[in-house]
Design an enzyme around this catalytic site. Structure first.
Site, short mmCIF file in Angstrom:
data_model
loop_
_atom_site.label_atom_id
_atom_site.label_comp_id
_atom_site.label_asym_id
_atom_site.label_seq_id
_atom_site.Cartn_x
_atom_site.Cartn_y
_atom_site.Cartn_z
N ASP A 16 -5.86 20.65 17.83
CA ASP A 16 -7.05 21.46 17.64
C ASP A 16 -8.22 20.59 18.04
O ASP A 16 -8.24 19.39 17.75
CB ASP A 16 -7.18 21.94 16.19
CG ASP A 16 -8.10 23.16 16.08
OD1 ASP A 16 -8.34 23.83 17.11
OD2 ASP A 16 -8.59 23.44 14.97
N THR A 17 -9.14 21.19 18.76
CA THR A 17 -10.28 20.46 19.30
C THR A 17 -11.55 21.17 18.92
O THR A 17 -11.60 22.40 18.93
CB THR A 17 -10.17 20.35 20.84
OG1 THR A 17 -9.03 19.56 21.16
CG2 THR A 17 -11.41 19.71 21.44
N LYS A 19 -12.22 13.80 34.64
CA LYS A 19 -12.38 14.18 33.23
C LYS A 19 -11.41 13.39 32.36
O LYS A 19 -11.74 12.98 31.24
CB LYS A 19 -12.15 15.69 33.06
CG LYS A 19 -12.30 16.18 31.63
CD LYS A 19 -12.03 17.66 31.49
CE LYS A 19 -12.05 18.10 30.03
NZ LYS A 19 -11.74 19.51 29.86
N PHE A 40 -13.13 24.29 31.15
CA PHE A 40 -13.15 25.48 30.30
C PHE A 40 -13.95 25.16 29.04
O PHE A 40 -14.39 24.03 28.84
CB PHE A 40 -11.72 25.92 29.95
CG PHE A 40 -10.94 24.92 29.13
CD1 PHE A 40 -10.74 25.11 27.77
CD2 PHE A 40 -10.39 23.79 29.72
CE1 PHE A 40 -10.02 24.19 27.02
CE2 PHE A 40 -9.67 22.86 28.97
CZ PHE A 40 -9.48 23.07 27.62
N HIS A 46 -11.19 13.28 25.28
CA HIS A 46 -10.82 13.18 23.87
C HIS A 46 -9.35 13.51 23.68
O HIS A 46 -8.64 12.86 22.91
CB HIS A 46 -11.68 14.15 23.04
CG HIS A 46 -11.85 15.48 23.73
ND1 HIS A 46 -12.65 15.64 24.85
CD2 HIS A 46 -11.30 16.69 23.50
CE1 HIS A 46 -12.59 16.90 25.26
NE2 HIS A 46 -11.78 17.56 24.46
#
Length: 192
Positions: free
Chosen positions: A69-70, A172, A149, A177
């Site tokens: 989960d981000t 990226k 996105f 992260h």
């Protein structure tokens, strides 16, 4: 090669994780595993939501799996949108509306500092392990770029002048992260 089910239906995340992991792991998506469910994210923390998703898949399959989960956490907004990042502007999960709401809410603030934070829940041999990855940066005044996105078009990582959406996936990946959390997962599995 270790096979892991990745508890997501988000193809962008699958592509990013497969790029980060290379050929070290065989990543199977929910669709590829024949699982057609949308796992709820009812909790107030990234950790609890990541846990929920991996536990649901593990209960269904009894196989090694992981989920993540981000959230985008903006300092001036007391950590918003955070755990609600995907649904910040409502249940429709519209990236456009989420970005618009973020920029409107942030406009009166001088402090544009933010960070992306990812929490991965890995269930390996029936035990759960959590890994965290953070990318610090700031929010731009408007959208830039068309790659990526979510909030990628308004997030510039520290030590870069480009938004994530202006970068190739490889660029990226240098800041990601998600990749930082994955590297901890890989190190953990490799050192067992």
């Amino acid at each position: 090669m270790d096979t892991l089910i990745f508890a997501t239906n988000n193809q962008h995340k699958v592509d990013e994780i497969r790029l980060a992991l290379g050929s070290r792991f065989n990543i199977i998506t929910l669709k590829e595993a024949g699982i057609d469910i949308d796992i709820p994210e009812p909790h107030n923390t990234l950790e609890e939501n990541a846990s929920e998703k991996s536990k649901v898949i593990h209960d269904l399959t009894k196989k090694n799996c992981f989920s993540e989960d981000t959230g985008l956490e903006v300092e001036a907004l007391n950590g918003e949108p955070g755990v609600k990042s995907a649904r910040y502007a409502g249940e429709g999960r519209s990236f456009e509306n989420n970005i618009e709401k973020l920029l409107v809410n942030l406009k009166p603030h001088e402090n544009k500092n933010a960070r992306f934070r990812t929490v991965i829940s890995l269930i390996l041999d029936d035990k759960e392990y959590l890994f965290e990855g953070i990318c610090k940066g700031s929010i731009t005044a408007g959208k830039k770029g068309s790659n990526g996105f979510g909030y990628d078009a308004v997030f510039v990582p520290d030590e870069s002048e480009k938004t994530f959406a202006e970068m190739s996936m490889e660029e990226k990946s240098q800041y990601s992260h998600r990749k930082k959390a994955l590297e901890k997962l890989i190190f953990f599995i490799s050192s067992r």
